[in-house]
Motif scaffolding. Sequence first.
Motif, PDB file in Angstrom:
ATOM      1  N   VAL A 262     -42.849  58.660   9.859  1.00 11.43           N
ATOM      2  CA  VAL A 262     -41.549  59.199  10.239  1.00 11.43           C
ATOM      3  C   VAL A 262     -41.039  60.107   9.131  1.00 11.43           C
ATOM      4  CG1 VAL A 262     -39.178  58.669  10.919  1.00 11.43           C
ATOM      5  CG2 VAL A 262     -41.005  57.068  11.484  1.00 11.43           C
ATOM      6  N   LYS A 263     -40.560  61.277   9.503  1.00 12.70           N
ATOM      7  CA  LYS A 263     -39.878  62.132   8.543  1.00 12.70           C
ATOM      8  C   LYS A 263     -38.688  62.787   9.232  1.00 12.70           C
ATOM      9  CE  LYS A 263     -42.517  66.429   9.164  1.00 12.70           C
ATOM     10  NZ  LYS A 263     -43.271  67.492   8.467  1.00 12.70           N
ATOM     11  N   VAL A 264     -37.732  63.220   8.419  1.00  8.56           N
ATOM     12  CA  VAL A 264     -36.499  63.789   8.946  1.00  8.56           C
ATOM     13  C   VAL A 264     -36.360  65.228   8.473  1.00  8.56           C
ATOM     14  CG1 VAL A 264     -33.987  63.613   8.997  1.00  8.56           C
ATOM     15  CG2 VAL A 264     -35.378  61.536   9.001  1.00  8.56           C
ATOM     16  N   GLU A 265     -36.017  66.119   9.402  1.00  9.68           N
ATOM     17  CA  GLU A 265     -35.752  67.518   9.076  1.00  9.68           C
ATOM     18  C   GLU A 265     -34.259  67.761   9.237  1.00  9.68           C
ATOM     19  OE1 GLU A 265     -38.098  69.873  11.683  1.00  9.68           O
ATOM     20  OE2 GLU A 265     -40.025  69.284  10.816  1.00  9.68           O
ATOM     21  N   LYS A 266     -33.590  68.032   8.134  1.00 14.94           N
ATOM     22  CA  LYS A 266     -32.160  68.321   8.204  1.00 14.94           C
ATOM     23  C   LYS A 266     -31.935  69.717   8.785  1.00 14.94           C
ATOM     24  CE  LYS A 266     -30.468  64.538   6.461  1.00 14.94           C
ATOM     25  NZ  LYS A 266     -29.612  63.654   7.275  1.00 14.94           N
ATOM     26  N   GLN A 267     -30.829  69.854   9.466  1.00 11.78           N
ATOM     27  CA  GLN A 267     -30.546  71.118  10.109  1.00 11.78           C
ATOM     28  C   GLN A 267     -30.134  72.168   9.085  1.00 11.78           C
ATOM     29  OE1 GLN A 267     -31.148  71.693  13.245  1.00 11.78           O
ATOM     30  NE2 GLN A 267     -30.663  73.832  12.846  1.00 11.78           N
TER      31      GLN A 267
END
Length: 762
Positions: free
Chosen positions: A164-169
Amino acid sequence: MAAFTVDTKLFQELGELLVAKESTALTELIKNSYDADATVVTVHGSNLKDGAKGSIAVTDDGSGMAQADFENGFLRIAGRTKVASDRRSLVFGRRFTGEKGVGRLAAHKLARRLAIRSSKAQHAERGAEVLPAAIETVVASIDWDAIEALETLDQVPASNAVLVKVEKQTKGKSIPSGTSLLMTPLRRGWTQRTIESFLKEAVTLAPTPVLWDKLPEDIVTEPLLFKKVPVRDQLKDPGFRIQFSGDLAVPDVFSPDIAASAGWIAEIDFERKTGLLRVAIAPTKATHLKFKDSAGFRFEQHLGKESGPTFRARILQRSNTVWDPVVQGIRVFMEGFRVPPYGDATDDWLGLDRDYKSRARRRLTSLDRIEAPDLPEANETEELVLQGSSAYMGAVFLQRSSSPELQMLVNREGFLAGPGLDFVTEWVRVTTDLIVRLGHSVRRDVKEVKRVDRERQEAIAKRADVGESPSALRVRESAQAAASQLDIVQAAIKSGDLKKAAAAAKAAQPHVAEVSALSEEFGSEAVMWRVLASLGTELAAFVHEINALALEASGIVADLDDAIPNVTTPAALSKIRRARKSALELADRIRRNAIFLVDSTSFQGRRRRSRLPLRERFDAVVPFFATRIKQKAIVLENAIGVDLRTPPMFPAELAGIFTNLVSNAVKFTEKGGRIRTHATLSKGVMAVTVENTGMHVDIAKSMRLFEAFHSTTERPDAVLGQGMGMGLTITRAFVQEYGGTIEFVKPSPDFATAIRFEVPVR
């Protein structure tokens, strides 16, 4: 310290238990998109037959997931995210369709790996019309095989089986919210049968609009219960569409005028809080035109508060035919999504197919439950006309909040048996049985009237002089009887005997009514009859011209015979002989057509009625269409027995019948097609059938083709021309003259259309 551990085999065990098949798995993923406030979800299949290369993608424009949503919702088996609060979606207020938090196991059912990309929408107040742009995107992958290679689930975090990874806007950059699931490779390749089965189920995953939307104007003769049937428990909602593409592209269901092709339409409304049941049934316009006495029926009945779940339904019934297999059956929907297996071809939840196969000469006892003083009277043989589920297309709509008695089976294939399901089943079946009673009572009365009229016409035909039309005799005798009674009235009035005058006037009424009915029947078509009579007169005169042409063709043959001895070159001699042969054939065809026209138009053709040889009279008509039959390479078979004869008829009438039937058959038979005519004589009734390949006629709608000025074709035939819209009307009049009937019937194998006329033969 001792603790529970969970074997990784849990996914496989739960998947097999909770997700019955591939179509159920995809349905659960689509429901997740609906619960996430999506307005559209696309299901795309690629290389489905090859498990190693196959993939399925489910993409929506819903609210998406942030990291916390993904970990606490998607990754938590049997999570409570849909159990808390008021069980409605955050923005559009949709009632959640799932409740156990195991929908993600559907992805495990379908494929070995899952790739997820989900963009979380910004906060929006409930009731907003659209979702705002995304604030962050979660990118994740799950390798189900890698998880199952481990022993317990607590080993997963260190295995990289779930990433899981998160891409900030990025500031200033706006992207739409939504979730995409890519599942590949597939656990097994889909067979063609699996794909076709899924496509059939996909068509009915959501109800077709005719089962809930506003019906077209003037479809039914009187109002039903709903303008639009409530489908879902929702607040303000922009709508939800399901799109299938790639290998899962669903073909359009061809259903023009689908509501208009129904015979009867019923609607049901039961409100759990009040216990009030309402049912309304109405004939369609087509049924009312066919059966003038057909009328709707409605009733209200208090069944007791909380006696069953709230449900609404709309049911469309067809008479003498069935619906397309894709849509036939009465299906059940919960919050707008179909609950299988109700309505499947192999499911008989209403007992319609069982009772259809075992129907007997008895009345429908289920209607004893109805408390309505104006309920149509039962007929002791009405069960004989029961229809199977294929004659019905319908939907029963349920909602979560008002159906606490209905508990879904763990594999999503139906409800647990119990009083709630029995309640719905009972009243839906009562409604279909009520349709049967209404239809049977109307058809029974009409059939009885027609039977009496046919018997009267047959009796008149027996007594009519060989030179008189049976209908003419019927009118004359009725007029004489009416006149006789009116003479009695006049004499009684002069003598002051008013009682006798009234009795005679009453006795005259049936005879006057019969004359009126016959004159109305003939008068409505009188103008066209005059036109046709005028044409017949012209054709009768044209016979002399045709005979002259035949003589001229014969003269050409004689001239060619004289010229042959003087021809010396072989090529010229060959051409002259071919011309001679053609001239002979032309002369023969002209003579045959002249004979036919004499039979059809001459005074002799309507001078004397006699028992005509049926096969011979059919053969006399065929040459009139020889050119077109030859051009289209049609094979025409006359299978009428050589000894079969008609009842006493005018030759012109039988010629007219065969002319119209053969003309239509030739027009609508394709090149290289077949036409077959055969006849039987059984129990005093002669039945003649003309059937052809080519264009199919819908038997349910065929009666309109017998109406005056309703042409069977809009495109003129190059040789036969365009119909005037009177052919079948005239044919029916000829047949009815002798107490007979004519109708389109089910054709024999290898044929597309069949029309049969029957006349009594004594």
